[in-house]
Design a protein around this motif. Structure first.
Motif, mmCIF file in Angstrom:
data_model
loop_
_atom_site.group_PDB
_atom_site.id
_atom_site.type_symbol
_atom_site.label_atom_id
_atom_site.label_comp_id
_atom_site.label_asym_id
_atom_site.label_seq_id
_atom_site.Cartn_x
_atom_site.Cartn_y
_atom_site.Cartn_z
ATOM 1 N N PRO A 1 18.119 -39.824 -47.400
ATOM 2 C CA PRO A 1 17.011 -38.882 -47.201
ATOM 3 C C PRO A 1 16.113 -38.713 -48.440
ATOM 4 O O PRO A 1 14.887 -38.728 -48.337
ATOM 5 C CB PRO A 1 17.721 -37.555 -46.892
ATOM 6 C CG PRO A 1 19.066 -37.928 -46.392
ATOM 7 C CD PRO A 1 19.418 -39.224 -47.044
ATOM 8 N N GLU A 2 16.728 -38.592 -49.599
ATOM 9 C CA GLU A 2 15.929 -38.416 -50.809
ATOM 10 C C GLU A 2 15.124 -39.675 -51.109
ATOM 11 O O GLU A 2 13.969 -39.614 -51.522
ATOM 12 C CB GLU A 2 16.820 -38.068 -52.009
ATOM 13 C CG GLU A 2 17.206 -36.608 -52.072
ATOM 14 C CD GLU A 2 15.998 -35.666 -51.979
ATOM 15 O OE1 GLU A 2 15.057 -35.819 -52.771
ATOM 16 O OE2 GLU A 2 15.990 -34.788 -51.088
ATOM 17 N N GLY B 1 6.107 -36.262 -42.743
ATOM 18 C CA GLY B 1 5.883 -36.486 -41.315
ATOM 19 C C GLY B 1 7.146 -36.689 -40.515
ATOM 20 O O GLY B 1 8.200 -36.127 -40.831
ATOM 21 N N LEU B 2 7.031 -37.507 -39.480
ATOM 22 C CA LEU B 2 8.151 -37.712 -38.563
ATOM 23 C C LEU B 2 9.373 -38.331 -39.254
ATOM 24 O O LEU B 2 10.474 -38.284 -38.719
ATOM 25 C CB LEU B 2 7.705 -38.597 -37.389
ATOM 26 C CG LEU B 2 6.568 -38.023 -36.525
ATOM 27 C CD1 LEU B 2 6.100 -39.057 -35.500
ATOM 28 C CD2 LEU B 2 7.002 -36.741 -35.817
ATOM 29 N N ALA B 3 9.182 -38.873 -40.466
ATOM 30 C CA ALA B 3 10.311 -39.499 -41.173
ATOM 31 C C ALA B 3 11.445 -38.517 -41.427
ATOM 32 O O ALA B 3 12.616 -38.895 -41.379
ATOM 33 C CB ALA B 3 9.840 -40.105 -42.501
ATOM 34 N N VAL B 4 11.146 -37.243 -41.680
ATOM 35 C CA VAL B 4 12.218 -36.275 -41.945
ATOM 36 C C VAL B 4 12.834 -35.770 -40.643
ATOM 37 O O VAL B 4 13.718 -34.929 -40.642
ATOM 38 C CB VAL B 4 11.750 -35.074 -42.793
ATOM 39 C CG1 VAL B 4 11.356 -35.547 -44.183
ATOM 40 C CG2 VAL B 4 10.614 -34.324 -42.133
ATOM 41 N N ARG B 5 12.335 -36.284 -39.526
ATOM 42 C CA ARG B 5 12.906 -35.942 -38.228
ATOM 43 C C ARG B 5 13.657 -37.124 -37.631
ATOM 44 O O ARG B 5 13.916 -37.193 -36.448
ATOM 45 C CB ARG B 5 11.797 -35.465 -37.287
ATOM 46 C CG ARG B 5 11.158 -34.202 -37.819
ATOM 47 C CD ARG B 5 9.994 -33.746 -37.001
ATOM 48 N NE ARG B 5 9.443 -32.529 -37.578
ATOM 49 C CZ ARG B 5 8.326 -31.953 -37.171
ATOM 50 N NH1 ARG B 5 7.637 -32.492 -36.179
ATOM 51 N NH2 ARG B 5 7.882 -30.854 -37.744
ATOM 52 N N PRO C 1 19.096 -19.999 -44.085
ATOM 53 C CA PRO C 1 20.216 -20.920 -44.241
ATOM 54 C C PRO C 1 21.260 -20.706 -43.155
ATOM 55 O O PRO C 1 21.160 -19.695 -42.473
ATOM 56 C CB PRO C 1 20.754 -20.503 -45.618
ATOM 57 C CG PRO C 1 20.466 -19.033 -45.744
ATOM 58 C CD PRO C 1 19.174 -18.850 -44.999
ATOM 59 N N PRO C 2 22.225 -21.611 -42.980
ATOM 60 C CA PRO C 2 22.593 -22.714 -43.877
ATOM 61 C C PRO C 2 21.843 -24.031 -43.612
ATOM 62 O O PRO C 2 21.890 -24.911 -44.451
ATOM 63 C CB PRO C 2 24.078 -22.920 -43.572
ATOM 64 C CG PRO C 2 24.210 -22.550 -42.120
ATOM 65 C CD PRO C 2 23.229 -21.443 -41.897
ATOM 66 N N ALA C 3 21.163 -24.187 -42.441
ATOM 67 C CA ALA C 3 20.390 -25.422 -42.226
ATOM 68 C C ALA C 3 18.996 -25.235 -42.836
ATOM 69 O O ALA C 3 18.570 -24.108 -43.093
ATOM 70 C CB ALA C 3 20.271 -25.715 -40.733
ATOM 71 N N THR C 4 18.299 -26.315 -43.065
ATOM 72 C CA THR C 4 16.867 -26.217 -43.317
ATOM 73 C C THR C 4 16.185 -26.209 -41.947
ATOM 74 O O THR C 4 16.835 -26.428 -40.929
ATOM 75 C CB THR C 4 16.368 -27.435 -44.136
ATOM 76 O OG1 THR C 4 16.928 -28.621 -43.561
ATOM 77 C CG2 THR C 4 16.808 -27.330 -45.582
ATOM 78 N N ILE C 5 14.866 -25.949 -41.926
ATOM 79 C CA ILE C 5 14.169 -26.030 -40.643
ATOM 80 C C ILE C 5 14.092 -27.494 -40.223
ATOM 81 O O ILE C 5 14.490 -27.854 -39.122
ATOM 82 C CB ILE C 5 12.772 -25.380 -40.729
ATOM 83 C CG1 ILE C 5 12.911 -23.877 -41.002
ATOM 84 C CG2 ILE C 5 12.002 -25.608 -39.414
ATOM 85 C CD1 ILE C 5 11.609 -23.129 -41.201
ATOM 86 N N GLU C 6 13.600 -28.346 -41.114
ATOM 87 C CA GLU C 6 13.544 -29.784 -40.827
ATOM 88 C C GLU C 6 14.934 -30.411 -41.021
ATOM 89 O O GLU C 6 15.853 -29.757 -41.501
ATOM 90 C CB GLU C 6 12.520 -30.461 -41.750
ATOM 91 C CG GLU C 6 11.079 -29.969 -41.558
ATOM 92 C CD GLU C 6 10.421 -30.512 -40.288
ATOM 93 O OE1 GLU C 6 10.971 -31.453 -39.677
ATOM 94 O OE2 GLU C 6 9.356 -29.977 -39.912
ATOM 95 N N TYR C 7 15.045 -31.703 -40.657
ATOM 96 C CA TYR C 7 16.374 -32.330 -40.642
ATOM 97 C C TYR C 7 16.737 -33.102 -41.902
ATOM 98 O O TYR C 7 17.895 -33.404 -42.139
ATOM 99 C CB TYR C 7 16.514 -33.237 -39.414
ATOM 100 C CG TYR C 7 17.041 -32.457 -38.231
ATOM 101 C CD1 TYR C 7 16.299 -31.401 -37.709
ATOM 102 C CD2 TYR C 7 18.291 -32.714 -37.683
ATOM 103 C CE1 TYR C 7 16.786 -30.650 -36.653
ATOM 104 C CE2 TYR C 7 18.773 -31.969 -36.629
ATOM 105 C CZ TYR C 7 18.024 -30.944 -36.118
ATOM 106 O OH TYR C 7 18.520 -30.188 -35.090
ATOM 107 N N GLU C 8 15.730 -33.507 -42.690
ATOM 108 C CA GLU C 8 16.062 -34.258 -43.905
ATOM 109 C C GLU C 8 15.231 -33.779 -45.069
ATOM 110 O O GLU C 8 14.100 -33.382 -44.901
ATOM 111 C CB GLU C 8 15.822 -35.756 -43.680
ATOM 112 C CG GLU C 8 16.925 -36.415 -42.880
ATOM 113 C CD GLU C 8 16.983 -37.922 -43.132
ATOM 114 O OE1 GLU C 8 15.992 -38.493 -43.598
ATOM 115 O OE2 GLU C 8 18.043 -38.507 -42.868
#
Lengths: 305, 305
Positions: B95-96, B191-195, B298-305
């Motif tokens: 992800p990073e 963009g869509l990459a973090v999804r 928390p504990p999740a972020t809103i986005e996925y990555e």
């Protein structure tokens, strides 16, 4: 199945006839199908039945202890093979390849143990939907790995081959088996491995075993689903304190079904779902995200792989 | 922010002073932050503002067309760079690393275009929570890639640096911008990459773009969430007809939030959720499973990555 008692007498009679004077081995998973098979066969042939329980390292929390307690009076062979299975799964990511590795490993373990007592008959807990789905290629792993055994058996006995799941449960009740087994949810042959997307590692197994335990504790008695469990989908971002972390994404799956061939997701109150999700993320610190599966079968399967 | 009109006059005045007689470039994403920035700066310095919109190939369905329509009267530079971004992302799974690749590529594109008009000032739509989260390391990508530009600017202008998101929306309203922009959900820089969990491929982008379009169409006007979208989690098993298939697992995420720093999953009626899930699996045949995210931030972020 017209009459449960009649089915039971007939099945016991059939097993007795098929087995003759020979020894019979079977793989006992502790699910309702193999457990009913074991009880029927124990009534039919007593000590000539040798049930083999293989702990693949992919079982649920407390499963091996539970089996020991439940089948204390039947002579049970317990094989601890966790390291063997997890070692064989290292680096395997494709779902079909994973099932194949587990199936082959299962066969190898089973054959190794089954040869010892010199049994010539194999007892299997195959039920009707298993046969249908195997033909359609939907499941590649059933009971003893879904693969041909290398050892020769004179007979393969499948007393439940024409029954649906709910009929097997009726038989379990009529046999006086504990309610816990009678209402036991289906658990897949390859175990927790099909609830882990991608490579199976000891860390992932530990995480999903705990999450699955929480999901079952919260849902089974409350909602009586056909099946419920947790699955591990991958890593996503989370936040702990002021810091960004990577944590596991866990899915909760709970479905109603008549026979496992179709299924609908369970409507669980939203507040309950978020409470269970919070319990999972707080009790398992490496999990940062929980999702709830809202898909019917079809188009999804009940399990994840 | 005490007074919206006063903020606007002051911001226009500040931009005008900071820019002097120079040209100003900015990255326009079409979100509320950069759009408000663009309108403020266009009022302050007119044609000396050069907004650059980079189509990374990771934008939502119809996004580039939408931008062209919305900013038709501002002189807008549109850069089609989809192949460049997707090429650079090939084989990148961490992800990073993905964010870094996108950030660097973005900088390179932006610099290439920004040099042409000979601008010396950079305008950025940074808002208050962006600054806080960048300090905590929660987000590594903001606006122009969150990375240092290699080109030197005399000035970096950040008119919204002290505002929360809801204040930016107020400003958008006061500026007479379309409601569609004013209430526009946040959309991440990468963009869509973090999804997409794992490697970004053209196929995955196409699937998640369509699923995201469906999720937005079903949820935005009905529930007015702070943010809602679809994410691609990986492959799981499904069943079509009598056959076992591998299909994509899509997550729907819909949250309420005041400022994006904390968020709660939206309670959407179960029947609605399953209907939207069914719509996704039937309109996108390669998707076999849909889950709904029940985790807070928390504990999740809103986005996925």
């Amino acid at each position: 199945m017209v009459n449960t008692q009649k089915f039971i007498s007939q099945a016991i009679e059939d097993i007795r006839t098929a087995a003759g004077n020979e020894k019979v081995v079977m793989a006992l998973s502790g699910g309702v199908d193999s457990s009913v098979c074991a009880v029927l066969a124990a009534r039919a042939i007593g000590d000539r039945l040798i049930p083999i329980y293989i702990d693949t390292g992919l079982m649920r929390k407390g499963e091996t202890e539970r089996i020991k307690t439940l089948f204390g009076d039947i002579h049970l062979l317990i094989v601890e093979a966790g390291d063997e299975f997890l070692g064989a799964l290292k680096g395997v990511t494709d779902p079909e390849a994973k099932r194949k590795v587990i199936g082959e490993r299962f066969i190898r373990c089973f054959e190794r143990e089954a040869r010892k007592p010199g049994a010539t008959c194999l007892l299997q807990g195959t039920i009707y939907p298993d046969r249908i789905e195997s033909e359609g290629g939907i499941k590649s792993h059933h009971n003893v790995g879904g693969m041909p055994l290398h050892m020769e058996f004179t007979k393969v006995i499948e007393p439940l081959r024409d029954l649906y799941k709910d009929e097997v449960r009726e038989v379990a009740g009529a046999l006086g088996m504990p309610k816990e087994i009678q209402h036991r949810m289906p658990f897949p042959g390859p175990g927790l491995a099909v609830r882990i997307i991608g490579e199976v590692t000891p860390e992932k197994v530990a995480v999903i075993r705990e999450a699955n335990w929480i999901a079952e504790s919260e849902l089974v008695e409350q909602y009586h689903p056909w099946q419920c469990f947790a699955a591990l989908l991958g890593l996503g971002t989370g936040v702990k304190g002021d810091n960004r972390i990577h944590g596991w994404i866990v899915a909760i799956r709970a479905v109603n079904s008549r026979d496992g061939m179709t299924a609908d997701p369970l409507n669980i109150p939203f507040d309950e779902l978020t409470r269970i999700g919070s319990r999972i993320t707080s009790e398992i610190p490496s999990v940062s995200r929980v999702v709830y599966d809202i898909t019917a079968k079809p188009p999804a399967t009940i399990e994840y792989e």
